[in-house]
Design a protein around this motif. Structure first.
Motif, PDB file in Angstrom:
ATOM      1  N   PHE A  43       2.730  11.630   0.122  1.00  0.00           N
ATOM      2  CA  PHE A  43       2.503  11.126   1.481  1.00  0.00           C
ATOM      3  C   PHE A  43       1.666   9.847   1.443  1.00  0.00           C
ATOM      4  O   PHE A  43       1.988   8.864   2.132  1.00  0.00           O
ATOM      5  CB  PHE A  43       1.795  12.200   2.302  1.00  0.00           C
ATOM      6  N   ASN A  44       0.604   9.830   0.643  1.00  0.00           N
ATOM      7  CA  ASN A  44      -0.246   8.640   0.546  1.00  0.00           C
ATOM      8  C   ASN A  44       0.520   7.448  -0.026  1.00  0.00           C
ATOM      9  O   ASN A  44       0.356   6.313   0.441  1.00  0.00           O
ATOM     10  CB  ASN A  44      -1.469   8.938  -0.317  1.00  0.00           C
ATOM     11  N   SER A  45       1.344   7.705  -1.027  1.00  0.00           N
ATOM     12  CA  SER A  45       2.105   6.612  -1.632  1.00  0.00           C
ATOM     13  C   SER A  45       3.096   6.006  -0.637  1.00  0.00           C
ATOM     14  O   SER A  45       3.184   4.776  -0.499  1.00  0.00           O
ATOM     15  CB  SER A  45       2.859   7.129  -2.862  1.00  0.00           C
ATOM     16  N   LEU A  46       3.806   6.862   0.080  1.00  0.00           N
ATOM     17  CA  LEU A  46       4.761   6.353   1.067  1.00  0.00           C
ATOM     18  C   LEU A  46       4.044   5.704   2.241  1.00  0.00           C
ATOM     19  O   LEU A  46       4.543   4.726   2.822  1.00  0.00           O
ATOM     20  CB  LEU A  46       5.658   7.480   1.549  1.00  0.00           C
ATOM     21  N   GLY A  47       2.861   6.214   2.594  1.00  0.00           N
ATOM     22  CA  GLY A  47       2.092   5.574   3.656  1.00  0.00           C
ATOM     23  C   GLY A  47       1.642   4.177   3.282  1.00  0.00           C
ATOM     24  O   GLY A  47       1.723   3.241   4.090  1.00  0.00           O
ATOM     25  N   SER A  48       1.185   4.016   2.049  1.00  0.00           N
ATOM     26  CA  SER A  48       0.792   2.685   1.576  1.00  0.00           C
ATOM     27  C   SER A  48       1.997   1.745   1.536  1.00  0.00           C
ATOM     28  O   SER A  48       1.891   0.565   1.902  1.00  0.00           O
ATOM     29  CB  SER A  48       0.162   2.793   0.182  1.00  0.00           C
ATOM     30  N   ALA A  49       3.148   2.262   1.103  1.00  0.00           N
ATOM     31  CA  ALA A  49       4.356   1.435   1.081  1.00  0.00           C
ATOM     32  C   ALA A  49       4.781   1.030   2.488  1.00  0.00           C
ATOM     33  O   ALA A  49       5.198  -0.112   2.724  1.00  0.00           O
ATOM     34  CB  ALA A  49       5.483   2.198   0.381  1.00  0.00           C
ATOM     35  N   GLY A  50       4.668   1.959   3.448  1.00  0.00           N
ATOM     36  CA  GLY A  50       5.013   1.621   4.824  1.00  0.00           C
ATOM     37  C   GLY A  50       4.095   0.568   5.406  1.00  0.00           C
ATOM     38  O   GLY A  50       4.555  -0.356   6.107  1.00  0.00           O
ATOM     39  N   ALA A  51       2.795   0.655   5.118  1.00  0.00           N
ATOM     40  CA  ALA A  51       1.856  -0.366   5.583  1.00  0.00           C
ATOM     41  C   ALA A  51       2.146  -1.712   4.929  1.00  0.00           C
ATOM     42  O   ALA A  51       2.006  -2.770   5.571  1.00  0.00           O
ATOM     43  CB  ALA A  51       0.419   0.071   5.282  1.00  0.00           C
ATOM     44  N   HIS A  52       2.571  -1.700   3.670  1.00  0.00           N
ATOM     45  CA  HIS A  52       2.918  -2.940   2.986  1.00  0.00           C
ATOM     46  C   HIS A  52       4.144  -3.584   3.625  1.00  0.00           C
ATOM     47  O   HIS A  52       4.202  -4.811   3.803  1.00  0.00           O
ATOM     48  CB  HIS A  52       3.178  -2.657   1.508  1.00  0.00           C
ATOM     49  N   VAL A  53       5.129  -2.776   3.963  1.00  0.00           N
ATOM     50  CA  VAL A  53       6.337  -3.314   4.594  1.00  0.00           C
ATOM     51  C   VAL A  53       5.993  -4.008   5.905  1.00  0.00           C
ATOM     52  O   VAL A  53       6.463  -5.125   6.184  1.00  0.00           O
ATOM     53  CB  VAL A  53       7.365  -2.188   4.818  1.00  0.00           C
ATOM     54  N   VAL A  54       5.147  -3.364   6.713  1.00  0.00           N
ATOM     55  CA  VAL A  54       4.787  -3.954   8.006  1.00  0.00           C
ATOM     56  C   VAL A  54       3.873  -5.153   7.832  1.00  0.00           C
ATOM     57  O   VAL A  54       4.095  -6.226   8.426  1.00  0.00           O
ATOM     58  CB  VAL A  54       4.124  -2.889   8.902  1.00  0.00           C
ATOM     59  N   GLY A  55       2.826  -4.994   7.003  1.00  0.00           N
ATOM     60  CA  GLY A  55       1.830  -6.058   6.894  1.00  0.00           C
ATOM     61  C   GLY A  55       2.323  -7.293   6.160  1.00  0.00           C
ATOM     62  O   GLY A  55       2.052  -8.417   6.587  1.00  0.00           O
ATOM     63  N   VAL A  56       3.028  -7.082   5.064  1.00  0.00           N
ATOM     64  CA  VAL A  56       3.427  -8.205   4.215  1.00  0.00           C
ATOM     65  C   VAL A  56       4.815  -8.726   4.610  1.00  0.00           C
ATOM     66  O   VAL A  56       5.009  -9.918   4.862  1.00  0.00           O
ATOM     67  CB  VAL A  56       3.407  -7.788   2.730  1.00  0.00           C
ATOM     68  N   THR A  57       5.798  -7.832   4.671  1.00  0.00           N
ATOM     69  CA  THR A  57       7.165  -8.265   4.940  1.00  0.00           C
ATOM     70  C   THR A  57       7.368  -8.705   6.383  1.00  0.00           C
ATOM     71  O   THR A  57       8.046  -9.711   6.650  1.00  0.00           O
ATOM     72  CB  THR A  57       8.143  -7.126   4.595  1.00  0.00           C
ATOM     73  N   TRP A  58       6.786  -7.981   7.315  1.00  0.00           N
ATOM     74  CA  TRP A  58       7.023  -8.262   8.732  1.00  0.00           C
ATOM     75  C   TRP A  58       6.008  -9.248   9.299  1.00  0.00           C
ATOM     76  O   TRP A  58       6.378 -10.273   9.891  1.00  0.00           O
ATOM     77  CB  TRP A  58       7.002  -6.950   9.510  1.00  0.00           C
ATOM     78  N   LEU A  59       4.714  -8.980   9.103  1.00  0.00           N
ATOM     79  CA  LEU A  59       3.680  -9.774   9.764  1.00  0.00           C
ATOM     80  C   LEU A  59       3.190 -10.952   8.926  1.00  0.00           C
ATOM     81  O   LEU A  59       2.384 -11.742   9.408  1.00  0.00           O
ATOM     82  CB  LEU A  59       2.498  -8.875  10.142  1.00  0.00           C
ATOM     83  N   GLY A  60       3.629 -11.064   7.688  1.00  0.00           N
ATOM     84  CA  GLY A  60       3.342 -12.243   6.888  1.00  0.00           C
ATOM     85  C   GLY A  60       2.020 -12.261   6.155  1.00  0.00           C
ATOM     86  O   GLY A  60       1.571 -13.324   5.709  1.00  0.00           O
ATOM     87  N   LEU A  61       1.385 -11.118   5.969  1.00  0.00           N
ATOM     88  CA  LEU A  61       0.143 -11.061   5.195  1.00  0.00           C
ATOM     89  C   LEU A  61       0.450 -11.322   3.723  1.00  0.00           C
ATOM     90  O   LEU A  61       1.509 -10.935   3.204  1.00  0.00           O
ATOM     91  CB  LEU A  61      -0.513  -9.691   5.354  1.00  0.00           C
ATOM     92  N   ASP A  62      -0.469 -11.981   3.047  1.00  0.00           N
ATOM     93  CA  ASP A  62      -0.265 -12.308   1.629  1.00  0.00           C
ATOM     94  C   ASP A  62      -0.209 -11.038   0.792  1.00  0.00           C
ATOM     95  O   ASP A  62      -1.061 -10.146   0.933  1.00  0.00           O
ATOM     96  CB  ASP A  62      -1.397 -13.208   1.134  1.00  0.00           C
ATOM     97  N   ASN A  63       0.797 -10.958  -0.074  1.00  0.00           N
ATOM     98  CA  ASN A  63       0.997  -9.767  -0.892  1.00  0.00           C
ATOM     99  C   ASN A  63      -0.169  -9.535  -1.854  1.00  0.00           C
ATOM    100  O   ASN A  63      -0.649  -8.409  -2.022  1.00  0.00           O
ATOM    101  CB  ASN A  63       2.303  -9.897  -1.672  1.00  0.00           C
ATOM    102  N   GLY A  64      -0.651 -10.585  -2.498  1.00  0.00           N
ATOM    103  CA  GLY A  64      -1.773 -10.442  -3.425  1.00  0.00           C
ATOM    104  C   GLY A  64      -3.037  -9.993  -2.719  1.00  0.00           C
ATOM    105  O   GLY A  64      -3.803  -9.173  -3.250  1.00  0.00           O
TER     106      GLY A  64
END
Length: 272
Positions: free
Chosen positions: A176-197
């Motif tokens: 659950f934690n791993s998928l939650g972190s991946a979901g936040a990454h998708v929204v924050g980095v892929t959608w909203l443009g936050l820097d991946n690093g």
């Protein structure tokens, strides 16, 4: 039912049941349930050494309550992470702290949301299945047949399911934690443009293995023990009728949810 003994006693004496007496009956029945649950837990601990002979049954139960729950855990973990990423990004942007999105999401998941939400989902999916299965064994006299064949139902039926819940819950919480972190990454980095690093570096720099990740693991193991204890107790002591099994599954979800949240507060107070 709660207060039944008190009402029956009052009818035999020929007097009506007052509101205070009815409340006293509910409290007495609740305390009796707590005491019976404690004795049931001691019986499980006493049967654990004998249950090691049925290792195959324990492995089968780990598969049943763990692997068969992966679908709901993966789906809910992904969407919970996406919602957290979306909400926290807009909140942190007010203070100019969007770079801390990964840290805040990870700490929220590892410390609290991961173990608690996983336990609630586990109670709804696996806990009710355990209660219904054992309740049907009681209704169809399978448990009585085991006793006649000199097979201890506590060692063969209850203890393997109890151990399976303790083992499976931390693993499901990690998923659950791993998928939650991946979901936040998708929204924050892929959608909203936050820097991946920035997202990953802040997370790895501020999340501690012992203080954050392992505390969530201990919590999830405790929640797994509580949920499976309630599920097995309700199934083992349910009246041998279809209505009794239905009520037992409902009580499993309600009691597991309440005790999970209460235990979470107690564990958080001690671990913090």
């Amino acid at each position: 039912l709660p207060g039944t003994r008190l009402r029956r006693r009052s009818r035999l004496r020929g007097g009506p049941v007052s509101a205070a007496s009815r409340r006293l009956g509910y409290v007495a029945d609740a305390l009796a349930q707590v005491g019976d649950g404690g004795l049931f837990f001691l019986a499980i601990l006493r049967a654990l050494p004998a249950s090691l002979r049925y290792l195959g049954e324990t492995v089968r139960q780990i598969w049943f309550v763990g692997a068969m729950s992966l679908t709901i855990i993966v789906t809910c973990g992904l969407f919970v992470g996406m919602v957290l990423g979306l909400q926290l990004y807009h909140t942190l942007s007010i203070f100019g702290g969007t770079g801390a999105l990964g840290t805040v999401v990870a700490l929220s998941l590892y410390r609290e949301l991961g173990p608690v939400v996983t336990a609630l989902l586990f109670a709804g999916r696996a806990g009710t299945s355990i209660t219904a299965e054992i309740g049907l064994m009681r209704a169809t006299d399978q448990l009585a047949a085991m006793e006649m064949m000199a097979v201890d139902p506590m060692a063969y039926v209850v203890s393997p399911r109890f151990l399976a819940g303790i083992v499976a819950m931390p693993l499901l919480a990690c998923v659950f934690n791993s998928l939650g972190s991946a979901g936040a990454h998708v929204v924050g980095v892929t959608w909203l443009g936050l820097d991946n690093g920035t997202f990953w570096s802040n997370m790895t720099a501020n999340v501690e293995l012992w203080d954050d990740v392992l505390n969530g693991v201990w919590k999830s193991a405790a929640f797994g023990a509580v949920v499976t204890l309630i599920a097995t107790f309700q199934g083992y002591t349910t009246p041998p009728t279809s209505e009794g099994v239905a009520y037992a599954t409902t009580r499993t979800v309600v009691a597991s949810s309440i005790l999970t949240l209460a235990l979470d507060f107690i564990l958080t107070a001690f671990l913090m």
